[in-house]
Design an enzyme around this catalytic site. Sequence first.
Site, PDB file in Angstrom:
ATOM      1  N   CYS A   1      54.436  60.581  36.074  1.00  0.00           N
ATOM      2  CA  CYS A   1      54.793  61.703  35.198  1.00  0.00           C
ATOM      3  C   CYS A   1      56.281  61.959  35.377  1.00  0.00           C
ATOM      4  CB  CYS A   1      53.926  62.928  35.467  1.00  0.00           C
ATOM      5  SG  CYS A   1      54.104  63.624  37.123  1.00  0.00           S
TER       6      CYS A   1
ATOM      7  N   ARG B   1      51.117  66.495  37.182  1.00  0.00           N
ATOM      8  CA  ARG B   1      50.128  65.600  36.558  1.00  0.00           C
ATOM      9  C   ARG B   1      49.803  64.362  37.377  1.00  0.00           C
ATOM     10  NH1 ARG B   1      53.385  65.316  31.087  1.00  0.00           N
ATOM     11  NH2 ARG B   1      55.024  65.484  32.670  1.00  0.00           N
TER      12      ARG B   1
ATOM     13  N   ASP C   1      52.329  68.669  29.846  1.00  0.00           N
ATOM     14  CA  ASP C   1      52.941  69.092  31.104  1.00  0.00           C
ATOM     15  C   ASP C   1      52.536  70.536  31.412  1.00  0.00           C
ATOM     16  OD1 ASP C   1      54.541  69.645  33.227  1.00  0.00           O
ATOM     17  OD2 ASP C   1      56.403  68.945  32.303  1.00  0.00           O
TER      18      ASP C   1
HETATM   19  P1  4NP Z   1      54.978  66.852  36.225  1.00  0.00           P
HETATM   20  O1  4NP Z   1      55.519  68.324  35.848  1.00  0.00           O
HETATM   21  O2  4NP Z   1      55.856  65.874  35.482  1.00  0.00           O
HETATM   22  O3  4NP Z   1      53.574  66.859  35.711  1.00  0.00           O
HETATM   23  O4  4NP Z   1      55.073  66.727  37.725  1.00  0.00           O
HETATM   24  C1  4NP Z   1      56.848  68.691  36.022  1.00  0.00           C
HETATM   25  C2  4NP Z   1      57.280  69.081  37.262  1.00  0.00           C
HETATM   26  C3  4NP Z   1      58.591  69.464  37.453  1.00  0.00           C
HETATM   27  C4  4NP Z   1      59.477  69.469  36.387  1.00  0.00           C
HETATM   28  C5  4NP Z   1      59.039  69.057  35.143  1.00  0.00           C
HETATM   29  C6  4NP Z   1      57.729  68.667  34.964  1.00  0.00           C
HETATM   30  N1  4NP Z   1      60.813  69.905  36.573  1.00  0.00           N
HETATM   31  O5  4NP Z   1      61.556  69.966  35.601  1.00  0.00           O
HETATM   32  O6  4NP Z   1      61.192  70.182  37.707  1.00  0.00           O
END
Ligand code: 4NP
Length: 155
Positions: free
Chosen positions: A11, A17, A126
């Site tokens: 992800c 995710r 997300d």
């Molecule tokens: P992930 O969610 O891609 O599902 O782990 C996110 C976690 C952190 C960030 C963006 C999406 N961020 O911008 O820090």
Amino acid sequence: MSDKPSILFVCLGNICRSPMAEGAMRDAAERAEVDIEIDSCGTAGYHIGEPPDPRAIAYARARGVDISGLRGRQLEPQDFERFDFILAADHSNLANIQTVAPAGYSANVSLILDVVPGREGAAIADPYYGGEENFRDTWEDVSMAAMAIVERLRG
Ligand code: 4NP
């Protein structure tokens, strides 16, 4: 690459995710006694070395899966030789994965939900900026994918 099938969930941040997918996959594989190498990572380096988001940990724990020991890491070119399958949460992740891919790589790259009949081409949204219901949706998506992968590997 080892003899057993290997799957890398990807992800953006590797704190919501993909660690939830890793946890659901480990749980499903253990229950089905299917031997798979499983890992997760992010395309971004924002959360390297960090545990999953507390909301992701809590949601997985409520479903009986402990993901608190996982630590964030970033996708690297070697992953394209280490893993048979590199599965992305959404289309943006898929595009970012292609920018890291070395020439002539062997891994099979697709979306996580491509393995779920009827959900091919769909993204896992997300949940980072969302609420508990978004983490619930994520868990349902990754659990369905994990079960579908186990079914396929059992043949
Ligand atoms: P992930 O969610 O891609 O599902 O782990 C996110 C976690 C952190 C960030 C963006 C999406 N961020 O911008 O820090």
